[in-house]
Design an enzyme around this catalytic site. Structure first.
Site, PDB file in Angstrom:
ATOM      1  N   ASN A 368      57.847  49.311  58.363  1.00 13.27           N
ATOM      2  CA  ASN A 368      58.438  48.036  58.745  1.00 13.27           C
ATOM      3  C   ASN A 368      57.769  47.470  59.984  1.00 13.27           C
ATOM      4  O   ASN A 368      58.194  47.692  61.111  1.00 13.27           O
ATOM      5  CB  ASN A 368      59.936  48.231  58.936  1.00 13.27           C
ATOM      6  N   THR A 369      56.724  46.737  59.725  1.00 12.50           N
ATOM      7  CA  THR A 369      55.812  46.221  60.729  1.00 12.50           C
ATOM      8  C   THR A 369      55.504  44.779  60.345  1.00 12.50           C
ATOM      9  O   THR A 369      55.949  44.305  59.304  1.00 12.50           O
ATOM     10  CB  THR A 369      54.527  47.089  60.718  1.00 12.50           C
ATOM     11  N   THR A 370      54.746  44.094  61.164  1.00 13.50           N
ATOM     12  CA  THR A 370      54.258  42.786  60.746  1.00 13.50           C
ATOM     13  C   THR A 370      52.786  42.669  61.095  1.00 13.50           C
ATOM     14  O   THR A 370      52.235  43.505  61.819  1.00 13.50           O
ATOM     15  CB  THR A 370      55.067  41.641  61.389  1.00 13.50           C
ATOM     16  N   GLN A 386      51.744  44.452  64.673  1.00 14.56           N
ATOM     17  CA  GLN A 386      52.763  44.599  65.701  1.00 14.56           C
ATOM     18  C   GLN A 386      54.048  45.127  65.069  1.00 14.56           C
ATOM     19  O   GLN A 386      54.370  44.801  63.935  1.00 14.56           O
ATOM     20  CB  GLN A 386      53.045  43.248  66.362  1.00 14.56           C
ATOM     21  N   PRO A 450      51.286  45.361  57.385  1.00 15.79           N
ATOM     22  CA  PRO A 450      52.223  46.402  57.787  1.00 15.79           C
ATOM     23  C   PRO A 450      52.300  47.473  56.706  1.00 15.79           C
ATOM     24  O   PRO A 450      51.798  47.289  55.604  1.00 15.79           O
ATOM     25  CB  PRO A 450      53.542  45.642  57.905  1.00 15.79           C
TER      26      PRO A 450
END
Length: 572
Positions: A368-370, A386, A450
């Protein structure tokens, strides 16, 4: 190979669900349309790719709050128009009060190896590491941008204050974390109206966070790293039992790192160095693949998928054993990325059956990233990953601030004395894999996504899709993916049952899954100055470009009364 030739050799074909965008004035690809719009607005107002990136990240902290925030960590791979290439390391690190035995593990074997009593390393105040994002964003803006903080935070403040409509993707993410979120009244107040998961379209407002962003716009990163905001945060977290103190915030430093570099079939590949393992192991896997006719094997064939599984397993076994914070561990980067080492390991691959390569322990790095990938017409390129680690990080909001903190402590091995064990001041290890590819000395593509431990394998597959299979950019980012670390061999559902059976017969423990890793954001650079942006179906990814431009030099709008003058008719 033309864009359509790969289909003739493939055993798996698909049609992209999204469309790409082509423009020449700048290109933005983020995982939320409002973040892409914020970045485009900054570009249109005269900002560069760095300004647009920071605007997008601040906005994502509002509209994609489950993935990213100012209290998280990340990296940015930057290629400036001057040719300078740098990685900004804003990764989180362990607080000074943390100790190798701060947690009590509940098991010495998988699947519960990383779990501890009370889930203290995953949820709540003791799971919070020292954040790097805000400092990295502000310093990057100050060094390479030309806009001020007040400008690049405008959209984020607006959406936090007036609200935005929750997408189905966000609502699904809330549903996946609802039980943990219900334990914290602050986060429940914002994201669980009436204690329940909101419906798509529900307007989410974050007034406390809007005020925090206003303070940051006025005071800069110093507000958190040594200022009143930081003292307020440290006091609240300390009272709740967190390891993080005000001294941790005051002493935090970002690090400029030199990108790692490799080549694949004549294409120069640039990536992030340790403590990010992605760049090293993407190059390692490409080196392994270079000895095979990947294009000839075809996309989604038994042989092609088998080969991907084998190189993924080799890289995973090496990653767990040899990649960590270089300040605490001597990472053998040159050896792992060498063609000679690939030649040695390639001989271990049997194209008729699945092999065993000292299977790596599973990682608790969250998917769970972007990610954002942004380029401007001047030649500046940013590809940046991030995160706050897990969905909604520590599953809490620091009272009165609207800040959702990370749960990065979950990435440290709770067993003392090992490569990835918890040590005060140690940076977390991540698979973040922002990449830039160059052909003939000029940028060809920039991409990232991500996805936790699955993201570097997915980034590698996108590169293979472009270089070996000749896919369009949209096809390359949306193509079905595979993944393994030596345990289950995951296949996305677009791969046929027949292919899965064939792979299982070769010894792969096949596990069909809805998706592997997250939404990729990519830009392809044309030789004519155009840029094509593409995002995939695995997130709310949205490319936006700038076309058109200013009026032709000397053009003006004439008053009606002058229309028939000799001067305008060109009469003598």
């Amino acid at each position: 190979m033309t864009a359509s030739d790969w289909r003739q050799r493939a055993a798996t074909v698909f049609e992209p669900q999204k469309t790409a965008v082509t423009a020449s004035g700048g290109m933005v690809v983020t995982n939320h349309p409002l973040a892409s719009a914020a970045a485009v607005e900054v570009l249109a107002a005269g900002g560069n790719a760095i300004d647009a990136t920071i605007a997008a990240l601040f906005t994502l902290s509002v509209v994609e709050p489950m993935m990213v925030g100012i209290f998280g960590g990340g990296t940015a791979l930057i290629r400036l128009a001057s040719g300078e290439e740098v990685v900004i390391d804003g990764l989180s690190l362990a607080p000074a009060a943390a100790r190798p035995d701060s947690y009590t593990p509940i098991s010495d074997s998988w699947p519960d190896y990383m779990e501890v009593e009370g889930r203290e390393n995953a949820v709540g105040p003791k799971s919070i590491a020292v954040p790097g994002n805000l400092k990295a964003w502000c310093e990057t803006l100050d060094r390479f941008g030309r806009c001020d903080l007040a400008t690049v935070t405008q959209a984020a403040i607006r959406h936090a204050e007036t609200g935005f409509a929750a997408t189905p993707y966000l609502c699904n993410c809330i549903a996946g974390s609802v039980e943990d979120m219900r334990r914290d009244p602050e986060i429940s107040k914002v994201f669980l109206p009436g204690g329940e998961v909101p419906e798509p379209g529900y307007i989410i407002r974050q007034p406390d966070y809007a005020e925090t962003l206003r303070q940051i716009a006025r005071e800069g990163a110093g507000a958190l790293y040594g200022g009143t905001l930081g003292r307020r945060v440290a006091e609240a977290l300390g009272a709740a039992g967190s390891f993080l103190g005000v001294e941790d915030l005051e002493s935090y430093r970002t690090i400029d790192r030199t990108p790692v570099e490799g080549s694949y079939r004549g294409v120069r590949i640039l990536g992030c160095p340790p403590p990010c393992s992605g760049g090293v192991h993407v190059v390692q896997m490409l080196n392994l693949l270079e000895g095979f006719d990947v294009a000839g094997l075809g996309f989604g064939t038994r042989e092609g998928a088998h080969l991907l599984f084998e190189v993924l397993k080799i890289a995973a076994s090496d990653r767990r054993a040899s990649t960590a914070d270089p300040d605490f561990f001597d990472v053998p980067v040159a050896r792992l990325m060498s063609k000679a080492y690939a030649d040695q390991r390639r001989s271990e691959i049997d194209m008729t059956r699945a092999g065993a390569f000292a299977a790596a322990a599973l990682s608790t790095e969250s998917q769970n990233t972007t990610h954002v990938t942004i380029a401007d017409a001047e030649g500046n390129i940013v590809t940046s990953t991030q995160t706050i680690n897990s969905l909604f990080g520590a599953k809490m909001i620091i009272p009165g601030t609207g800040i959702i903190p990370n749960n990065y402590m979950y990435l440290f091995d709770p067993h003392p004395g090992l490569t990835l064990s918890l040590v005060p001041g140690k940076r977390i290890t991540s698979t973040q894999s922002p990449l830039i590819g160059f052909r003939g000395g000029a940028p060809w593509f920039a991409l990232g996504l991500p996805g936790g431990p699955r993201l570097y394998g997915s980034a590698m597959q996108a590169v293979v899709n472009l270089i070996d299979h000749g896919m369009t950019l949209q096809e390359a980012v949306e193509a079905p993916r595979v993944w393994t670390q030596g345990q289950d061999s995951e296949c996305e559902l677009e791969f046929s049952p027949t292919l899965r059976q064939e792979l299982a017969a070769m010894g792969h423990p096949i596990m069909p899954v809805p998706h592997i890793a997250g939404g990729m954001c990519a830009i392809e650079f044309g030789g004519d100055g155009t840029m094509t942006g593409a995002a995939c179906w695995r997130a709310d990814g949205t490319p936006m470009g700038i076309g058109g431009g200013l009026a032709r030099e000397g053009t003006q709008f004439w008053p009606d009364y002058r229309r028939n003058s000799k001067e305008l008719r060109g009469d003598a």
